[in-house]
Motif scaffolding. Structure first.
Motif, PDB file in Angstrom:
ATOM      1  N   LYS A  32       0.908  -1.197  -0.136  1.00  0.00           N
ATOM      2  CA  LYS A  32       0.008   0.216   0.073  1.00  0.00           C
ATOM      3  C   LYS A  32       0.872   1.232   0.186  1.00  0.00           C
ATOM      4  CE  LYS A  32      -3.981   2.052   2.234  1.00  0.00           C
ATOM      5  NZ  LYS A  32      -5.096   1.955   3.352  1.00  0.00           N
ATOM      6  N   PRO A  33       1.408   1.765  -1.253  1.00  0.00           N
ATOM      7  CA  PRO A  33       2.211   2.771  -1.056  1.00  0.00           C
ATOM      8  C   PRO A  33       1.123   4.063  -0.983  1.00  0.00           C
ATOM      9  CG  PRO A  33       1.624   2.286  -3.364  1.00  0.00           C
ATOM     10  CD  PRO A  33       1.042   1.174  -2.474  1.00  0.00           C
ATOM     11  N   MET A  34       1.784   5.296  -0.414  1.00  0.00           N
ATOM     12  CA  MET A  34       1.265   6.539  -0.515  1.00  0.00           C
ATOM     13  C   MET A  34       1.885   7.173  -1.471  1.00  0.00           C
ATOM     14  SD  MET A  34       1.437   9.497   2.617  1.00  0.00           S
ATOM     15  CE  MET A  34      -0.032   9.686   3.110  1.00  0.00           C
ATOM     16  N   LEU A  35       0.753   7.864  -2.283  1.00  0.00           N
ATOM     17  CA  LEU A  35       1.445   8.773  -3.313  1.00  0.00           C
ATOM     18  C   LEU A  35       1.200  10.163  -2.753  1.00  0.00           C
ATOM     19  CD1 LEU A  35      -0.433   7.295  -6.427  1.00  0.00           C
ATOM     20  CD2 LEU A  35       1.938   6.503  -5.473  1.00  0.00           C
ATOM     21  N   ILE A  36       2.631  10.925  -2.828  1.00  0.00           N
ATOM     22  CA  ILE A  36       2.675  12.121  -2.016  1.00  0.00           C
ATOM     23  C   ILE A  36       2.748  13.148  -3.351  1.00  0.00           C
ATOM     24  CG2 ILE A  36       4.095  13.764  -0.664  1.00  0.00           C
ATOM     25  CD1 ILE A  36       4.688  11.039   0.948  1.00  0.00           C
ATOM     26  N   CYS A  37       1.950  14.004  -3.748  1.00  0.00           N
ATOM     27  CA  CYS A  37       1.958  14.771  -4.898  1.00  0.00           C
ATOM     28  C   CYS A  37       1.719  16.197  -4.821  1.00  0.00           C
ATOM     29  CB  CYS A  37       0.648  14.257  -5.824  1.00  0.00           C
ATOM     30  SG  CYS A  37       0.683  12.549  -6.191  1.00  0.00           S
ATOM     31  N   ASP A  38       2.176  16.871  -5.819  1.00  0.00           N
ATOM     32  CA  ASP A  38       2.086  18.390  -5.774  1.00  0.00           C
ATOM     33  C   ASP A  38       0.593  18.542  -6.257  1.00  0.00           C
ATOM     34  OD1 ASP A  38       1.854  21.163  -6.696  1.00  0.00           O
ATOM     35  OD2 ASP A  38       4.007  21.097  -7.211  1.00  0.00           O
ATOM     36  N   PRO A  39       0.033  19.411  -5.678  1.00  0.00           N
ATOM     37  CA  PRO A  39      -1.390  19.586  -5.969  1.00  0.00           C
ATOM     38  C   PRO A  39      -1.659  20.349  -7.479  1.00  0.00           C
ATOM     39  CG  PRO A  39      -0.950  21.151  -4.267  1.00  0.00           C
ATOM     40  CD  PRO A  39       0.284  20.146  -4.272  1.00  0.00           C
ATOM     41  N   GLU A  47      -2.251  10.455 -12.661  1.00  0.00           N
ATOM     42  CA  GLU A  47      -3.021   9.461 -13.236  1.00  0.00           C
ATOM     43  C   GLU A  47      -2.328   8.097 -13.832  1.00  0.00           C
ATOM     44  OE1 GLU A  47      -5.679  11.405 -16.095  1.00  0.00           O
ATOM     45  OE2 GLU A  47      -6.892  12.292 -14.438  1.00  0.00           O
ATOM     46  N   LYS A  48      -1.277   8.614 -14.357  1.00  0.00           N
ATOM     47  CA  LYS A  48      -0.146   7.447 -14.983  1.00  0.00           C
ATOM     48  C   LYS A  48       0.250   6.624 -13.680  1.00  0.00           C
ATOM     49  CE  LYS A  48       1.444   9.984 -19.060  1.00  0.00           C
ATOM     50  NZ  LYS A  48       2.621  10.509 -19.658  1.00  0.00           N
ATOM     51  N   ALA A  49       0.562   7.599 -12.499  1.00  0.00           N
ATOM     52  CA  ALA A  49       1.106   6.884 -11.508  1.00  0.00           C
ATOM     53  C   ALA A  49      -0.022   5.833 -10.826  1.00  0.00           C
ATOM     54  CB  ALA A  49       1.607   7.744 -10.220  1.00  0.00           C
ATOM     55  N   ILE A  50      -1.074   6.329 -10.722  1.00  0.00           N
ATOM     56  CA  ILE A  50      -2.324   5.778 -10.111  1.00  0.00           C
ATOM     57  C   ILE A  50      -2.759   4.423 -10.849  1.00  0.00           C
ATOM     58  CG2 ILE A  50      -4.834   5.730  -9.697  1.00  0.00           C
ATOM     59  CD1 ILE A  50      -4.503   8.481  -8.790  1.00  0.00           C
ATOM     60  N   ALA A  51      -2.580   4.604 -12.445  1.00  0.00           N
ATOM     61  CA  ALA A  51      -2.860   3.363 -13.110  1.00  0.00           C
ATOM     62  C   ALA A  51      -1.848   2.404 -12.921  1.00  0.00           C
ATOM     63  CB  ALA A  51      -2.935   3.903 -14.571  1.00  0.00           C
ATOM     64  N   SER A  52      -0.659   2.528 -12.855  1.00  0.00           N
ATOM     65  CA  SER A  52       0.482   1.722 -12.708  1.00  0.00           C
ATOM     66  C   SER A  52       0.361   1.122 -11.294  1.00  0.00           C
ATOM     67  CB  SER A  52       1.761   2.499 -12.745  1.00  0.00           C
ATOM     68  OG  SER A  52       3.056   1.514 -12.649  1.00  0.00           O
ATOM     69  N   VAL A  53       0.031   1.802 -10.395  1.00  0.00           N
ATOM     70  CA  VAL A  53      -0.089   0.877  -9.019  1.00  0.00           C
ATOM     71  C   VAL A  53      -1.370  -0.008  -9.066  1.00  0.00           C
ATOM     72  CG1 VAL A  53      -0.846   1.331  -6.568  1.00  0.00           C
ATOM     73  CG2 VAL A  53       1.192   2.834  -7.817  1.00  0.00           C
ATOM     74  N   TYR A  60      -3.645   1.918  -2.551  1.00  0.00           N
ATOM     75  CA  TYR A  60      -2.965   3.027  -2.467  1.00  0.00           C
ATOM     76  C   TYR A  60      -3.588   4.145  -1.699  1.00  0.00           C
ATOM     77  CZ  TYR A  60      -5.674   5.532  -6.154  1.00  0.00           C
ATOM     78  OH  TYR A  60      -6.525   6.187  -6.662  1.00  0.00           O
ATOM     79  N   VAL A  61      -2.853   4.988  -1.063  1.00  0.00           N
ATOM     80  CA  VAL A  61      -3.564   6.415  -0.373  1.00  0.00           C
ATOM     81  C   VAL A  61      -2.789   7.388  -1.077  1.00  0.00           C
ATOM     82  CG1 VAL A  61      -1.680   6.217   1.556  1.00  0.00           C
ATOM     83  CG2 VAL A  61      -4.082   7.600   1.632  1.00  0.00           C
ATOM     84  N   MET A  62      -3.429   8.502  -1.147  1.00  0.00           N
ATOM     85  CA  MET A  62      -2.940   9.562  -2.040  1.00  0.00           C
ATOM     86  C   MET A  62      -3.126  10.795  -1.156  1.00  0.00           C
ATOM     87  SD  MET A  62      -3.611  10.970  -5.905  1.00  0.00           S
ATOM     88  CE  MET A  62      -2.784  12.253  -6.468  1.00  0.00           C
ATOM     89  N   TYR A  63      -1.830  11.601  -1.054  1.00  0.00           N
ATOM     90  CA  TYR A  63      -1.734  13.073  -0.421  1.00  0.00           C
ATOM     91  C   TYR A  63      -1.278  13.893  -1.279  1.00  0.00           C
ATOM     92  CZ  TYR A  63      -0.632  16.529   2.951  1.00  0.00           C
ATOM     93  OH  TYR A  63      -0.327  17.557   3.891  1.00  0.00           O
ATOM     94  N   ALA A  64      -2.288  14.792  -1.642  1.00  0.00           N
ATOM     95  CA  ALA A  64      -1.792  15.928  -2.899  1.00  0.00           C
ATOM     96  C   ALA A  64      -2.033  17.214  -2.086  1.00  0.00           C
ATOM     97  CB  ALA A  64      -2.880  15.489  -3.920  1.00  0.00           C
ATOM     98  N   LYS A  65      -1.368  17.176  -1.236  1.00  0.00           N
ATOM     99  CA  LYS A  65      -1.367  18.718  -0.563  1.00  0.00           C
ATOM    100  C   LYS A  65       0.049  19.186  -0.026  1.00  0.00           C
ATOM    101  CE  LYS A  65      -4.493  17.703   2.770  1.00  0.00           C
ATOM    102  NZ  LYS A  65      -5.211  17.865   4.029  1.00  0.00           N
ATOM    103  N   THR A  66       1.008  18.835  -0.820  1.00  0.00           N
ATOM    104  CA  THR A  66       2.254  19.344  -0.480  1.00  0.00           C
ATOM    105  C   THR A  66       2.410  20.908  -0.950  1.00  0.00           C
ATOM    106  OG1 THR A  66       3.122  18.912  -2.836  1.00  0.00           O
ATOM    107  CG2 THR A  66       3.389  17.144  -1.215  1.00  0.00           C
ATOM    108  N   ARG A  67       3.064  21.602  -0.261  1.00  0.00           N
ATOM    109  CA  ARG A  67       3.541  23.068  -0.236  1.00  0.00           C
ATOM    110  C   ARG A  67       4.815  23.238  -0.674  1.00  0.00           C
ATOM    111  NH1 ARG A  67       0.383  24.596   4.789  1.00  0.00           N
ATOM    112  NH2 ARG A  67       2.011  26.133   4.947  1.00  0.00           N
ATOM    113  N   ARG A  68       5.210  24.765  -1.111  1.00  0.00           N
ATOM    114  CA  ARG A  68       6.379  25.189  -1.289  1.00  0.00           C
ATOM    115  C   ARG A  68       7.274  25.216  -0.125  1.00  0.00           C
ATOM    116  NH1 ARG A  68       6.389  30.969  -4.002  1.00  0.00           N
ATOM    117  NH2 ARG A  68       5.794  29.786  -5.598  1.00  0.00           N
ATOM    118  N   ASP A  69       8.651  24.604  -0.183  1.00  0.00           N
ATOM    119  CA  ASP A  69       9.531  24.690   0.903  1.00  0.00           C
ATOM    120  C   ASP A  69       9.114  23.571   2.038  1.00  0.00           C
ATOM    121  OD1 ASP A  69      10.659  26.854  -0.316  1.00  0.00           O
ATOM    122  OD2 ASP A  69       9.488  28.439   0.686  1.00  0.00           O
TER     123      ASP A  69
END
Length: 383
Positions: A32-39, A47-53, A60-69
């Motif tokens: 169960k990977p966590m995909l840590i993504c730039d929003p 979508e390519k990453a999710i499709a491959s997983v 998988y679980v997705m976190y798409a709330k990263t921020r600058r710095d």
């Protein structure tokens, strides 16, 4: 002087490499990977990453709330979600801040939080027990193959670092095709700053030397092409290679006064890291030329400057600085004045320049006087 060096992670490289993500996750025994993504990622990228997983039969679980710095609050939140969801692999997909977030989050899967207790003025190395796969979507950071994670200690208004080990880098130049011109420009200049500072560091080694010079050649030839036409896959491939090589160049030698100043600008002005690095890079050349004239000659040759062979280190540094400014104008890097900052505000950055641990890797001692002159030269000489 003896030196230690290595490439910090295995690499899967090439157009379409992202499609192997799921199988690579399985090879680490993860379920169960966590995909840590730039929003701000283009949807087709994650979508390519999710499709491959999914194709690999993985949850998988997705976190798409990263921020600058990579602020500590985001890392703590990401770590809490990863623990709650029982993620057993972290996949960072995005630019430098997202990759740093993934690296730092890995600490929280095997060490108690909050993350700030591991982000110190003098970086420490942390052992982690979770696979970390890093997938850059810009051609700038090179962080996918370096041990360092740069984190914003928002509680102290400081950018400090921590070291962690990487399991795999997946470098797919096709993922950079959607990068807009402005981000293409400043991430490319970030890569150039890595190569120049790595080469002029007081802690060099043979691999960094070869990688840095090749990175400079590729950037000088291809960054304007990628900026003008983001769909130019050939230029994007060369820039992805350049960013990767530049990351190798600085990973062990480390960056120095330019990045110390860029961190100061980020803290004081909240400028993108690559913009700060771009603005500082010409002055790195001018400052270091007299200190490392033979290295600066090789940098000038990699920049394809016309040389007679009789130039002094000072002249070579100034020539390289002028070439950097020419490139910056060509790709529309803004001046500090255009960004709304005054000369007086820039003077305040000198404290970070002088006191940062990075400045100890400069080929000459960064005194208060040198720091003060350096930051004002950054402001004055690029107009």
């Amino acid at each position: 002087m003896p030196c230690d060096y290595s490439v910090k992670a295995p690499v899967l490289y090439g157009v379409g490499a992202i499609h192997q993500l799921g199988e690579k996750v399985k090879l680490f025994g993860a379920k169960k990977p966590m995909l840590i993504c730039d929003p701000n990622l283009a949807p087709e990228t994650y979508e390519k990453a999710i499709a491959s997983v999914k194709a690999a039969g993985l949850d998988y679980v997705m976190y798409a709330k990263t921020r600058r710095d990579a602020p500590i609050e985001v890392i703590d939140e990401c770590g809490e979600i990863a623990l709650r969801e029982k993620a057993d692999c972290l996949v960072g997909i995005g630019g430098g801040s997202t990759i740093d977030t993934a690296k730092a989050t890995s600490i929280l899967l095997s060490h108690p939080g909050p993350i700030k207790q591991y982000i110190l003025a003098q970086p420490i190395a942390m052992d982690v027990n979770v696979p970390i796969i890093l997938v850059p979507t810009t051609a700038g950071t090179g962080s996918e193959c370096t041990k360092v994670a740069v984190v914003n200690r928002t509680d102290l208004n400081m950018k400090w670092s921590v070291f962690v080990s990487i399991s795999l880098a997946i470098i797919d130049p096709e993922l950079t095709l959607s990068l807009p011109p402005y981000e293409t420009a400043y991430t490319g200049m970030d890569a150039l700053s890595h190569a120049i500072e790595g080469l002029t560091s007081n802690n060099p080694h043979p691999l960094s030397h070869a990688a840095g010079l090749d990175a400079i050649r590729k950037i000088i030839r291809n960054l304007p092409k990628a900026y003008r036409d983001g769909s130019d896959l050939a230029a994007r491939i060369q820039m992805s290679e350049a960013a990767h090589l530049a990351g190798i160049c600085f990973d062990d030698p480390l960056t120095h006064i330019g990045h110390a100043t860029a961190d100061g600008m980020s803290i004081n002005f909240h400028t993108p890291h690559g913009i700060g690095c771009a603005l500082a890079t010409p002055e790195v050349c001018a400052l270091c030329g007299p200190a490392v004239p033979e290295i600066m000659r090789e940098i000038a040759e990699a920049m394809e400057l016309p040389l007679t062979g009789s130039e002094t280190g000072k002249e070579l540094g100034e020539m390289c600085a002028a070439k950097c400014r020419e490139l910056m104008h060509e790709i529309n890097i803004p001046t500090l004045k255009e960004l709304g900052h005054t000369r007086e505000e820039m003077a305040a950055v000198a404290n970070e320049t002088e006191t940062s641990h990075l400045s100890t890797f400069c080929p000459l001692k960064v005194t208060k006087e040198i720091a003060e002159k350096f930051v004002l030269d950054v402001y004055d000489n690029y107009q």
